[in-house]
Design a protein around this motif. Sequence first.
Motif, mmCIF file in Angstrom:
data_model
loop_
_atom_site.group_PDB
_atom_site.id
_atom_site.type_symbol
_atom_site.label_atom_id
_atom_site.label_comp_id
_atom_site.label_asym_id
_atom_site.label_seq_id
_atom_site.Cartn_x
_atom_site.Cartn_y
_atom_site.Cartn_z
ATOM 1 N N ALA A 1 -6.814 74.683 91.428
ATOM 2 C CA ALA A 1 -5.746 73.701 91.273
ATOM 3 C C ALA A 1 -5.508 73.379 89.803
ATOM 4 O O ALA A 1 -4.360 73.257 89.352
ATOM 5 C CB ALA A 1 -6.084 72.431 92.048
ATOM 6 N N ALA A 2 -6.600 73.242 89.056
ATOM 7 C CA ALA A 2 -6.457 72.954 87.629
ATOM 8 C C ALA A 2 -5.776 74.106 86.897
ATOM 9 O O ALA A 2 -4.917 73.893 86.028
ATOM 10 C CB ALA A 2 -7.835 72.681 87.015
ATOM 11 N N GLN A 3 -6.141 75.324 87.256
ATOM 12 C CA GLN A 3 -5.514 76.492 86.632
ATOM 13 C C GLN A 3 -4.026 76.555 86.961
ATOM 14 O O GLN A 3 -3.192 76.839 86.097
ATOM 15 C CB GLN A 3 -6.220 77.768 87.095
ATOM 16 C CG GLN A 3 -7.644 77.913 86.600
ATOM 17 C CD GLN A 3 -8.389 79.039 87.298
ATOM 18 O OE1 GLN A 3 -7.918 79.596 88.286
ATOM 19 N NE2 GLN A 3 -9.573 79.364 86.802
ATOM 20 N N MET A 4 -3.687 76.289 88.232
ATOM 21 C CA MET A 4 -2.278 76.313 88.631
ATOM 22 C C MET A 4 -1.482 75.208 87.951
ATOM 23 O O MET A 4 -0.345 75.421 87.531
ATOM 24 C CB MET A 4 -2.164 76.174 90.150
ATOM 25 C CG MET A 4 -2.640 77.379 90.919
ATOM 26 S SD MET A 4 -2.359 77.137 92.690
ATOM 27 C CE MET A 4 -3.279 78.521 93.356
ATOM 28 N N ALA A 5 -2.080 74.012 87.874
ATOM 29 C CA ALA A 5 -1.376 72.900 87.223
ATOM 30 C C ALA A 5 -1.084 73.217 85.763
ATOM 31 O O ALA A 5 -0.003 72.909 85.246
ATOM 32 C CB ALA A 5 -2.214 71.628 87.341
ATOM 33 N N GLN A 6 -2.055 73.846 85.097
ATOM 34 C CA GLN A 6 -1.844 74.240 83.709
ATOM 35 C C GLN A 6 -0.736 75.283 83.605
ATOM 36 O O GLN A 6 0.123 75.216 82.716
ATOM 37 C CB GLN A 6 -3.152 74.799 83.137
ATOM 38 C CG GLN A 6 -3.064 75.233 81.686
ATOM 39 C CD GLN A 6 -2.819 74.064 80.749
ATOM 40 O OE1 GLN A 6 -3.269 72.957 81.010
ATOM 41 N NE2 GLN A 6 -2.092 74.318 79.665
ATOM 42 N N ALA A 7 -0.732 76.229 84.551
ATOM 43 C CA ALA A 7 0.254 77.306 84.499
ATOM 44 C C ALA A 7 1.679 76.798 84.761
ATOM 45 O O ALA A 7 2.646 77.396 84.275
ATOM 46 C CB ALA A 7 -0.104 78.391 85.511
ATOM 47 N N THR A 8 1.815 75.721 85.537
ATOM 48 C CA THR A 8 3.156 75.232 85.896
ATOM 49 C C THR A 8 3.537 73.955 85.151
ATOM 50 O O THR A 8 4.556 73.350 85.458
ATOM 51 C CB THR A 8 3.241 74.967 87.408
ATOM 52 O OG1 THR A 8 2.267 73.984 87.784
ATOM 53 C CG2 THR A 8 3.006 76.250 88.195
ATOM 54 N N GLN A 9 2.733 73.565 84.183
ATOM 55 C CA GLN A 9 2.969 72.298 83.488
ATOM 56 C C GLN A 9 4.364 72.229 82.881
ATOM 57 O O GLN A 9 5.076 71.234 83.026
ATOM 58 C CB GLN A 9 1.913 72.097 82.406
ATOM 59 C CG GLN A 9 1.988 70.743 81.711
ATOM 60 C CD GLN A 9 0.825 70.540 80.738
ATOM 61 O OE1 GLN A 9 0.113 71.484 80.401
ATOM 62 N NE2 GLN A 9 0.631 69.317 80.299
ATOM 63 N N ALA A 10 4.766 73.299 82.211
ATOM 64 C CA ALA A 10 6.081 73.287 81.561
ATOM 65 C C ALA A 10 7.205 73.226 82.590
ATOM 66 O O ALA A 10 8.202 72.513 82.412
ATOM 67 C CB ALA A 10 6.235 74.524 80.677
ATOM 68 N N SER A 11 7.050 73.945 83.693
ATOM 69 C CA SER A 11 8.090 73.956 84.717
ATOM 70 C C SER A 11 8.255 72.593 85.372
ATOM 71 O O SER A 11 9.363 72.175 85.701
ATOM 72 C CB SER A 11 7.748 74.998 85.791
ATOM 73 O OG SER A 11 7.640 76.284 85.231
ATOM 74 N N GLU A 12 7.136 71.879 85.572
ATOM 75 C CA GLU A 12 7.202 70.585 86.248
ATOM 76 C C GLU A 12 7.678 69.463 85.339
ATOM 77 O O GLU A 12 7.989 68.365 85.817
ATOM 78 C CB GLU A 12 5.835 70.230 86.821
ATOM 79 C CG GLU A 12 5.433 71.090 88.003
ATOM 80 C CD GLU A 12 4.131 70.625 88.615
ATOM 81 O OE1 GLU A 12 4.137 69.589 89.297
ATOM 82 O OE2 GLU A 12 3.117 71.306 88.407
ATOM 83 N N ALA A 13 7.744 69.726 84.034
ATOM 84 C CA ALA A 13 8.150 68.674 83.107
ATOM 85 C C ALA A 13 9.566 68.192 83.371
ATOM 86 O O ALA A 13 9.940 67.079 82.976
ATOM 87 C CB ALA A 13 8.022 69.171 81.665
ATOM 88 N N VAL A 14 10.378 68.987 84.051
ATOM 89 C CA VAL A 14 11.753 68.578 84.339
ATOM 90 C C VAL A 14 11.787 67.407 85.313
ATOM 91 O O VAL A 14 12.745 66.647 85.362
ATOM 92 C CB VAL A 14 12.562 69.753 84.924
ATOM 93 C CG1 VAL A 14 12.679 70.859 83.914
ATOM 94 C CG2 VAL A 14 11.933 70.281 86.209
ATOM 95 N N GLY A 15 10.734 67.239 86.123
ATOM 96 C CA GLY A 15 10.652 66.114 87.051
ATOM 97 C C GLY A 15 11.550 66.263 88.256
ATOM 98 O O GLY A 15 12.108 67.332 88.533
ATOM 99 N N GLY A 16 11.708 65.169 88.996
ATOM 100 C CA GLY A 16 12.602 65.122 90.143
ATOM 101 C C GLY A 16 12.168 66.029 91.279
ATOM 102 O O GLY A 16 10.987 66.336 91.454
ATOM 103 N N ASP A 17 13.162 66.470 92.040
ATOM 104 C CA ASP A 17 12.872 67.257 93.239
ATOM 105 C C ASP A 17 12.286 68.620 92.898
ATOM 106 O O ASP A 17 11.492 69.166 93.653
ATOM 107 C CB ASP A 17 14.158 67.415 94.054
ATOM 108 C CG ASP A 17 13.873 67.794 95.497
ATOM 109 O OD1 ASP A 17 13.019 67.132 96.124
ATOM 110 O OD2 ASP A 17 14.483 68.749 95.996
#
Length: 375
Positions: A121-137
Amino acid sequence: MSAVEAMVRAGDLAGAAEQLEQALGEEPSLTRYLQLAGLRRALRQPHRALRAVEAGLALAPLDFMALCMRAGLLEGIGDPGVGRAWDEALAQRPEGDLPPPLLAAMAHGEALRDQWRAARAAQMAQATQASEAVGGDEAWRIARFRSNTLRQTRPYYSEPTHFFYPGLSMREYHPAERFPWLADLAAATEAIRDEMLAVMRSDRAELAPYIQYAEHQALRQWQPLNHNPDWTAIHLIRRGEMVSANAAQCPVTMELLSRMPQPDIPGASANALFSLLAPHTAIPPHVGVNNARLLCHVPLVVPDGCWFRVGAETRMWREGEPFVFDDTIEHEAMNPSDHLRVVMIFDIWHPDLTPGERDAVRAIVAQETAAGNLG
């Protein structure tokens, strides 16, 4: 196999293992492979024991005991795949009670599995951090993709009991951005609650069990609550007809409802009500009738601890925070408190439907309702 058992009783584990190897060459068997694995483990031959277990799994890939033994052997040799192995084994846990030694092993395995999941989970969160920065849905979808991949959640689908309209978006909770009028409901929560309380105190109020159907009908999901006063409704609009004794006392609520995109289907919709759930009452997992509509909840009186699960997502009701969900996805609820819980519920058209599609749904549902084909 009596010769093998005699060798084991005599302490000749190596001879018993060789005898089993010969027997397995003639007649492969999961039970014999697990016996062999046990002997090889006792002989401190973990790699040979692992080969025996995996040969057994080739015959029965989902066998719980074999998967547990494989996970334990991998841990013993320090294999980095032990977390994944326990994840696979625990996914096949059988129903019912298990012996205490196995329960202890499983608890240890769960800890190793959880460590493995947390690292992933930590590895995945790091890998998608930039993508999730947009927020929202978009961030919600990415987070749910992660949790599905980690098997922390699973996909849930619309499974209405009667009417399934194809191609509509399936979401447990639909994004608030699609329903700007939710802000009006949130702002009016206090006024709606005051009207609800006035109706409850009134001698003219009409209350009814939320679930009412004939005992012979082919339904099981509602048995504990059928005709049960623990889940009561004060209807404002029922199957398209206004319940005058209640609605007359709720002018603010009725005016708000008049602005909602409610279905207008003769004999079926619109519907709007105050849902009263008694203390220590559970609403069992169930699904609704028609995915061409969604439901809105407006929490009015919510004691601590009251929760609502739709699919893989559980929320705590919060007064003044309305939401829209798909009731054709499995959902359930619980009031664990010592006090009454009250939520206003009403139906709306699924926003993906075009005007022409609404007409088609209206025609078919009205026809089936009039013909008595809903049970």
